[in-house]
Each structure stands twice: as structure tokens, then as C-alpha cells.
Enzyme design. Structure first.
Site, short mmCIF file in Angstrom:
data_model
loop_
_atom_site.label_atom_id
_atom_site.label_comp_id
_atom_site.label_asym_id
_atom_site.label_seq_id
_atom_site.Cartn_x
_atom_site.Cartn_y
_atom_site.Cartn_z
N PRO A 274 0.83 -1.21 0.00
CA PRO A 274 0.00 0.00 0.00
C PRO A 274 0.86 1.26 0.00
CG PRO A 274 0.10 -0.91 2.20
CD PRO A 274 0.88 -1.85 1.32
N ARG A 276 -0.71 4.94 -1.23
CA ARG A 276 -1.63 6.07 -1.02
C ARG A 276 -2.36 5.96 0.33
NH1 ARG A 276 -4.00 8.55 -5.62
NH2 ARG A 276 -3.61 6.59 -6.68
N CYS A 343 2.86 28.85 -17.06
CA CYS A 343 2.29 29.24 -18.35
C CYS A 343 1.65 28.07 -19.08
CB CYS A 343 3.38 29.88 -19.20
SG CYS A 343 4.22 31.15 -18.31
N1 LLP Z 1 2.52 -1.72 -6.13
C1 LLP Z 1 2.69 -1.51 -7.45
C2 LLP Z 1 3.27 -2.57 -8.26
C3 LLP Z 1 2.30 -0.28 -8.03
O1 LLP Z 1 2.45 -0.09 -9.32
C4 LLP Z 1 1.75 0.73 -7.20
C5 LLP Z 1 1.36 2.03 -7.77
C6 LLP Z 1 1.62 0.47 -5.82
C7 LLP Z 1 2.01 -0.78 -5.33
C8 LLP Z 1 1.04 1.47 -4.87
O2 LLP Z 1 -0.29 1.72 -5.15
P1 LLP Z 1 -1.21 2.55 -4.12
O3 LLP Z 1 -1.36 1.76 -2.85
O4 LLP Z 1 -0.57 3.84 -3.84
O5 LLP Z 1 -2.49 2.70 -4.84
N2 LLP Z 1 0.45 8.72 -9.68
C9 LLP Z 1 -0.87 8.14 -9.60
C10 LLP Z 1 -0.86 6.73 -9.05
C11 LLP Z 1 0.06 5.76 -9.79
C12 LLP Z 1 0.09 4.39 -9.18
C13 LLP Z 1 1.30 3.62 -9.62
N3 LLP Z 1 1.46 2.35 -9.00
C14 LLP Z 1 -1.76 9.07 -8.78
O6 LLP Z 1 -1.30 10.13 -8.39
O7 LLP Z 1 -2.92 8.77 -8.57
#
Ligand code: LLP
Length: 425
Positions: A274, A276, A343
Site C-alpha cells: 500500500p 496512497r 504558463c
Molecule cells: N505496487 C505496485 C506494483 C504499483 O504499481 C503501485 C502504484 C503500488 C504498489 C502502490 O499503489 P497505491 O497503494 O498507492 O495505490 N500517480 C498516480 C498513481 C500511480 C500508481 C502507480 N502504482 C496518482 O497520483 O494517482
């Protein structure tokens, strides 16, 4: 946990006034609540009690080394995707035996660095990568643990750019070829395939897609074991959603209960990545109103933060709540655009947002900026990147200084013959 609260009409991060921080360290300013992150980690860890598991914080969401160090101290593992992230973890003093390395494009040197560091395992995303890791491990006289990232073809019901688990995506290997894949990999002597990895997307607010993916994982584990493979771990990736606006995401306990039910009695160690969930709501971006531009058709609030500081609204049309640091009931509600000084028309934080028109010089907090905020910052328009402050109760840690003009040109050089000659045009 709600670490950002108004006390006597002023917004605080834990016990520290954001206004005071802005006065002292300037704006735009990232402020994180350390205890918010640690509480989230503990809540998820507790929820999985009774099941063999390891939580690997996905450090791509927030890779400040002070934060990483505090998480490592708490017992967290880490999910990394680059040599740079591995370097940061070393600087933070993290335990390498709790590190998993993912990503579709690992380079030779990144693989070597991972093996050298003694990480827990690599998540392999293609057959050529399996061959490459096997070859490099062999040349180093090592055998390394790996798993294969399987694409379960599940709809994560999230934004297309952050959905990764359906067959159209570049991630993982099709579940249909798993039997053959594991058979072929068992012939490679320098890698030991001990698990499977899945990650279906990010900001997933429903439990359904996770359960669907977990069921597919269990089915696959049973089949692979029946074929004689020694499967010990299932990595379910990250993806737990958070509240930006009015979402109602799954809680840590709901998430854990649902997964425990599926994996009960299967004799596997569950890995989670996790990101986010851990840090998203634990950070704000504090910004100052530079100008208020009122016009007949639209009012613009021009702030000193910009898309180079937080690109999510521009990139994904993402919603981030915006609130004043001083609570006020004065002024009518208006529909405004909150924009930065860059810009580009896409340089905005909110469009047609109903809010009280702030005054010039007023300070605002852009919420839910603790994940995918600073890490996605750039120097576009030659803007130095913001400072990062970590708040721990009443303690204030300058976790990263604001970039200065000199930082903008670090590494650049001008050969003498290109320099303008004095006195000539
Ligand atoms: N594991 C893998 C293999 C991933 O690709 C990702 C995120 C995570 C874990 C973590 O995911 P989370 O728990 O944070 O959902 N920049 C985008 C999100 C890109 C996600 C990329 N991979 C945003 O700002 O929403």
C-alpha cells in the site's frame, strides 16, 4: 486519524500551526503528519494479525528519507521500483530483507544493486527479465528469490491511467500462461520462484476487485502447487483508496477481513504494497494566494503553488479539497478556479470550485497531498521544488529544504566559447 484539524479557527498539523510553519519556512510548503502515517501502518498491520504477512510501503508515493526511516523503525517493509529508491532506503537505514523490487523495466545495474543489497525478492514482469535476473545472479554467484507478476484481468474500477490489472495494460504476465512460465523458470538455476504478485490498480474504493483478484490468486497457487512448485508468498500489491472528496473507501479492517477469508488456511505469506492509503491523507500542500482576478465570466484565485508542485489535478483531473488555514465565515461563496503561476492552461488545482473568495496573501491548504505529491514534482518554469516538513506531535522536522536558484542549475555547465562576449552584441 484526523491529523489536520482546526483549533481556535486555525488549521493545525498535529500540535503545530500551519500558519506558523508557512511564516517560518515559506510557501509552497509540503507538511506531513508523521503519526498519521504510522497510525495507518499500525492499523493495517493489526488488522492482519493472525496471518503471516509483510506490509511493504510503496515508497513511490512519498520517498522522503526521514519518513522512510521512521517507517522502517516501525517495522515496515518497502516496495521499490528503481535503483534511486533503493539508494534512498539505504540512506534511511531500512532493513533490506523486507524490500521487494517491482517494475517492468529493471536495468542491469538496478538488478545488480538489488542483489548486492540482499533484498527480499524481485517481482518479475516478463520472461526476458527472468533470463536477465538469472544471468546476473549467476555471475554474482548468488541465487535470488523472485515471484512472477500475474495480470489477473480484473477491472479495478478506477481511473484508466492508474488501472493496471486488466489485459490491456503493460503490467505483468497473462494468467493463462502461468503453468508454462513456472515450468520454464524452474529450469533457471539462479532464481527461485517462490510466489506470485498481483497489483490491479490504484485508488480502488470497493472491496470487490480485491476479492476477485485474491480468489484468482488462490486458484493459481493451488494449481501451481499441484504441479510441484513451491509457492510461499502472494503479493497483492497496493491500491487501497482514500477520501479525496466524498469517496467511501474500504477500511483497513474490512480489507483485511475480506482477504483473510480468501487466504485462510492456504499456508501462504501475504505481502502488501500500500502507498496512497498510508500517506495520502497525511499531507497537505500549503500555498499563498498571490492574486485574486475577478472577471465577469470567471474568478481566478492565483496561488504560489503550481502543477510542478502537485500535478494530480492536471494529469488525472483529480480532486483535492482546498481550505483556508484560518476558518472564516465572511464572504459569499463563489465558483472559482484555483490556478498556479505556470504558463499552461492545465496549471490548476480546482475548477469551478465553490469556495469563499480568499484575499490576497491568504494561506490555503491543498489536502490529500501526502501521496504522489512531492515525488511527482518538477522544476518546470525553473521553479525550485518546495520544502518538506514532517510534524511529529509538537516537533517540527525540516525533512527537505526548499530548493534554491543554485539548485536549479546544479550539474549544468557553459563552455567558455559559448559565453557572450562583454561589450559586443
Ligand atoms: N505496487 C505496485 C506494483 C504499483 O504499481 C503501485 C502504484 C503500488 C504498489 C502502490 O499503489 P497505491 O497503494 O498507492 O495505490 N500517480 C498516480 C498513481 C500511480 C500508481 C502507480 N502504482 C496518482 O497520483 O494517482
Amino acid at each position: 486519524m484526523d491529523s489536520f484539524r482546526y483549533k481556535n479557527g486555525r488549521l493545525f498539523a498535529e500540535n503545530v500551526s500551519l500558519e506558523k510553519l508557512a511564516q517560518r519556512y515559506g510557501t509552497p510548503l509540503y507538511v506531513y503528519s508523521l503519526n498519521h502515517v504510522l497510525e495507518n501502518f499500525r492499523a493495517l498491520d493489526r488488522a492482519f494479525k493472525g496471518m503471516d504477512h509483510l506490509i511493504c510501503f510503496s515508497m513511490k508515493v512519498n520517498s522522503n528519507i526521514a519518513l522512510l526511516a521512521a517507517m522502517a523503525r516501525e517495522g515496515s517493509g518497502f516496495d521499490i521500483v528503481s535503483g534511486g529508491e533503493l539508494y534512498r532506503l539505504r540512506r534511511a537505514g531500512a532493513d533490506m530483507s523486507k524490500v521487494v523490487f517491482a517494475g517492468v523495466g529493471k536495468s542491469e545495474s538496478e538488478i545488480r544493486e538489488g542483489i548486492q543489497a540482499g533484498i527480499f525478492m524481485f517481482n518479475i514482469e516478463s520472461w526476458p527479465e527472468a533470463l536477465r535476473i538469472d544471468r546476473i545472479a549467476g555471475s554474482m554467484g548468488k541465487q535470488v528469490k523472485v515471484d512472477f507478476r500475474i495480470n489477473p484481468d480484473v477491472d479495478a474500477k478506477t481511473h484508466a491511467y492508474i488501472s493496471t490489472g486488466n489485459k490491456e495494460n503493460k503490467f505483468g504476465l497473462p494468467i493463462g500462461i502461468a503453468d508454462e512460465l513456472f515450468k520454464n523458470a524452474s529450469r533457471l538455476k539462479n532464481i527461485k520462484v517462490t510466489g506470485i504478485h498481483l497489483h490491479i490498480g490504484s485508488q480502488i474504493t470497493q472491496i470487490g476487485p480485491f476479492v476477485q483478484a485474491a480468489r484468482k490468486a488462490v486458484g493459481l497457487v493451488r494449481r501451481l502447487r499441484a504441479l510441484g512448485h513451491d509457492i510461499q508468498t502472494v503479493n497483492m500489491g497496493g491500491g487501497i483508496g482514500i477520501v479525496y472528496d466524498r469517496e467511501s473507501p474500504v477500511s483497513a479492517t474490512q480489507f483485511a477481513a475480506a482477504l483473510k477469508k480468501v487466504f485462510q488456511g492456504e499456508g501462504i505469506k501475504l505481502l502488501l504494497e500500500p502507498g496512497r492509503y498510508m500517506a495520502g491523507n497525511a499531507g497537505v500542500l500549503v500555498t499563498k494566494v498571490e492574486y485574486v482576478k475577478e472577471s465577469r465570466s470567471k474568478d481566478f484565485v492565483i496561488v504560489d503553488a503550481a502543477m510542478n508542485d502537485l500535478i494530480r489535478p492536471m494529469l488525472y483531473g483529480a480532486f483535492h479539497a482546498i481550505a483556508p488555514l484560518r476558518k472564516s465565515s465572511k464572504g459569499r461563496l463563489r465558483k472559482v478556479d484555483v490556478v498556479g503561476p505556470i504558463c499552461e492552461s492545465g496549471d490548476f488545482f480546482a475548477k469551478d470550485r465553490k469556495m469563499r473568495l480568499p484575499a490576497e496573501g491568504e494561506l490555503l491548504a491543498i489536502h490529500s497531498a501526502g501521496a504522489y505529491g512531492f515525488v511527482m514534482a518538477s522544476n518546470y518554469n525553473s521553479r525550485g521544488r518546495a520544502a518538506e516538513i514532517l510534524v511529529d506531535g509538537s516537533k517540527v522536522i525540516v525533512a527537505r529544504k526548499r530548493e534554491l536558484y543554485a539548485d536549479l542549475v546544479r550539474g549544468e555547465s557553459v563552455p567558455a566559447y559559448l559565453r557572450p562576449r562583454k561589450g559586443r552584441r
